[in-house]
Design an enzyme around this catalytic site. Structure first.
Site, PDB file in Angstrom:
ATOM      1  CG  ASP A 152      -6.237  34.588 -42.464  1.00  0.00           C
ATOM      2  OD1 ASP A 152      -6.048  33.458 -42.644  1.00  0.00           O
ATOM      3  OD2 ASP A 152      -5.509  35.293 -41.530  1.00  0.00           O
ATOM      4  CD  GLU A 397      -9.957  32.619 -35.665  1.00  0.00           C
ATOM      5  OE1 GLU A 397     -10.264  33.139 -36.563  1.00  0.00           O
ATOM      6  OE2 GLU A 397      -8.709  32.915 -34.950  1.00  0.00           O
ATOM      7  CE1 TYR A 450      -2.202  35.894 -34.062  1.00  0.00           C
ATOM      8  CE2 TYR A 450      -4.699  35.195 -33.801  1.00  0.00           C
ATOM      9  CZ  TYR A 450      -3.354  35.034 -34.344  1.00  0.00           C
ATOM     10  OH  TYR A 450      -3.217  33.862 -35.337  1.00  0.00           O
ATOM     11  CD  GLU A 486      -4.814  30.746 -35.207  1.00  0.00           C
ATOM     12  OE1 GLU A 486      -4.754  32.053 -35.446  1.00  0.00           O
ATOM     13  OE2 GLU A 486      -5.519  30.079 -35.935  1.00  0.00           O
TER      14      GLU A 486
END
Length: 598
Positions: A152, A397, A450, A486
């Protein structure tokens, strides 16, 4: 559709590019994407051509100097020509490219270096991407295609790091390997110097000797040694400590390495050395036999106008902000960073999780695995002597819920540990632990989560329960140290809502506080070894409907101004430093945390 092979077919490299068609000026180092007002250049996919005329003195030839061309990095696939002849090529956008150009130069006259760079990413590259061809003639023009990515952040392209020409004698230092240890109050430096030569004609260069001179951080002589391999022990050594774990963090000795031969050739290299040890077991990371707790962030090489180009002022600014936060570490997400950044980390005592560009990998076939291993070997070769590097990350990831990931990561991690057994190896994971095949090969488990952002959005009350449960289960499953690599939420600078609402600075801050509560409980269990928020600063992203041109999860804006989250994190990290290292918190640091209930 552009003719991708035109430059090669017409041999643009055989003469200055200006003779083949229109050219524009381009800054080096920089990404070319944001330098001009040309949308086609910003969005360009394919080959871009650079060239430069330069002179080298005739004295270099008279003195029989070896001459080397070095590019810090060029993204992604590069072919380099010198005076119209192919010199070398390199695949991968974040590691150095070097070539011996001694016999290919014209001395005392003009030389031409040409670099062709292709930023196309495919399922066979690291990182991966896909070229999507649109064949519907009612909707797209002939030959229309688009590049998609498994990440991203903007796929900036160009010559991102400095380009140098340097000389050595014909007998030269080829490599230096440094390992360090501690023996009581003494420091131990073990060194192995490899030398090479380019001697033409009769010589006695086979009679090569090495000598070492160790200097302290003020340049004063400490001790000397002879031989190309050996061990130096320093009484009452000054150790390399992370920021806020010592009054003198980042202490560096200089090992002045000299290699000489019987023909009088002498090569000198000042190798920086930080004396420290690393340790790890099923619950703990240690440095110099003291437990480590990482408090840091993910970052990006990213800035307005220059993209991923090296920016010296920005490097100094970023490290100033890291120290202002009270952070002691960061991850080079999601690729190796510039050597100038790594130099600063060594000097400032900021610990680094050094990550490869393998972001979002899938497929896991043998060809990709061999390429991945090669990238890790290049990364270890570049950064092996850096005291700031405390862990290798083989990727971020991956689609590690695919069964093929088991053997793939077992071999990639094994190859990395063979290249450097002195540091733990990790991979940053995000797949459900029950269907995850990479973790079993790792020394430390790093997980991105997240909560209340990508799932249960708006429900901050579930963060603590979900975080504590999941990371406890990761440790129970693998019996290894775990940390969160993260977490976070996006915020638009200046957007406020009370009660907190998504995308407000209040929501980002309150989400952080709920995570801090979970981290403190996990830390008390003895196996949770760190926290890194995403992200240090807002950064450029591809054009998407769900992001306003940037990832907005930064503690700082892209211009490096603190959001509410930055002030809150400063209170958090200095509070941790006070608890863990009995430090005095800077005046005013805790005020914001008190207001937020920290």
């Amino acid at each position: 559709m552009l003719d991708a092979e035109k430059g090669f077919r017409e041999e643009w490299y055989a003469q200055p590019l200006s003779k083949s068609g229109p050219v524009i000026s381009m800054a080096v180092p920089s990404s070319y994407n944001d330098i001009t007002q040309d949308k086609d250049l910003r969005d360009h996919i394919g080959w871009a051509w650079y060239d430069r005329l330069f002179y080298v003195p005739s004295r270099w030839q008279t003195d029989k100097q070896r001459v080397v061309l070095r590019l810090g990095s060029a993204h992604y696939n590069s072919i380099i020509y010198l005076n119209g002849h192919s010199l070398t090529s390199h695949e991968g956008g974040h590691l150095p490219i070097m070539a011996d150009i001694t016999t290919k130069l014209v001395y005392g006259k003009e030389n031409l270096v040409t670099v062709a760079i292709n930023n196309t990413l495919t399922p066979e590259t690291i990182p991966q991407g896909t070229i999507v061809k649109h064949n519907d003639p009612s909707r797209y023009p002939p030959g229309y295609f688009a590049q998609s990515y498994n990440f991203d952040f903007t796929n900036y392209a160009g010559i991102h790091r400095p380009v140098y020409i340097y000389t050595t004698p014909q007998t030269f230092i080829d490599d230096i390997l440094i390992t360090t240890d501690i023996n009581g109050a003494n420091g131990v430096i073990t060194y192995n110097v490899t030398h090479g030569n380019t001697m033409i004609g009769p010589s006695r260069s086979g009679e090569v000797g090495c000598s070492m001179k160790l200097l302290d951080n003020e340049g004063d002589h400490v001790t000397s040694a002879m031989g190309c391999q050996g061990t130096i022990e320093i009484s009452n050594a000054s150790l390399w400590w992370p920021y806020l774990m010592s009054e003198n963090p980042g202490y560096m000795y200089t090992l002045l390495v000299a290699v000489s031969d019987a023909d009088g050739n002498l090569d000198l290299y000042p190798q920086k050395v930080g004396i420290r040890t690393l340790g790890w077991n099923s619950t703990t990371l240690t440095i110099n036999n003291k437990p480590l707790y990482l408090r840091g962030c993910g970052k990006h090489e990213d800035a307005d106008i220059r993209g991923k180009g090296v920016d010296y002022a920005l490097i100094v600014k970023d490290f100033s902000l890291l120290k202002w936060l009270g952070a002691n570490s960061f991850r080079t997400s999601h690729y190796p960073y510039a050597e100038e950044i790594m130099d600063m980390a060594d000097k400032e005592g900021i610990m680094i999780i050094d990550e490869s560009p393998a972001v979002g990998l899938s497929g896991f076939d043998e060809a990709l695995m061999n390429k991945h291993i090669s990238v890790m070997q290049e990364l270890v070769q570049r950064d092996k002597n850096r005291p700031s590097v405390i862990m290798w990350s083989v990727g971020n990831e991956p689609k590690s819920n695919e069964a093929a990931a088991l053997n793939y990561f077992r071999k990639v991690v094994s190859a990395t540990k063979s290249a450097d057994p002195s540091r733990p190896v990790t991979c940053v994971l995000n797949k459900p632990k029950e269907k995850e095949y990479a973790a079993s090969s790792l020394d430390v488990i790093l997980v991105n989560r997240y909560y209340s952002w990508y799932g249960d959005t708006g429900h901050l009350e579930v963060i603590k329960m979900q975080t504590v449960t999941e990371f406890s289960e990761w440790h129970l499953l693998h019996n290894k140290p775990v940390m969160i690599s993260e977490y976070g939420a996006g915020s638009l600078p200046g957007y406020h809502m009370d009660p907190a609402w998504t995308w407000s600075e209040e929501y980002q801050a309150e989400l952080m506080i709920r995570n801090f509560e979970a981290f403190d409980e996990l830390r008390s269990k003895g196996y949770f070894v760190g926290e890194m928020i995403w992200n240090f600063a807002d950064f450029s992203t591809p054009q998407e409907y769900n992001r306003p041109g940037a990832c907005m999860k930064g503690l700082f804006t892209r211009a490096r101004q603190p959001k509410m989250a930055g002030h809150l994190m400063r209170a958090r990290y200095w509070s941790l430093a006070q608890k863990l290292s009995n430090l005095t918190v800077p005046c005013g640091t805790g005020t914001f945390g008190y207001i937020m209930g920290l």
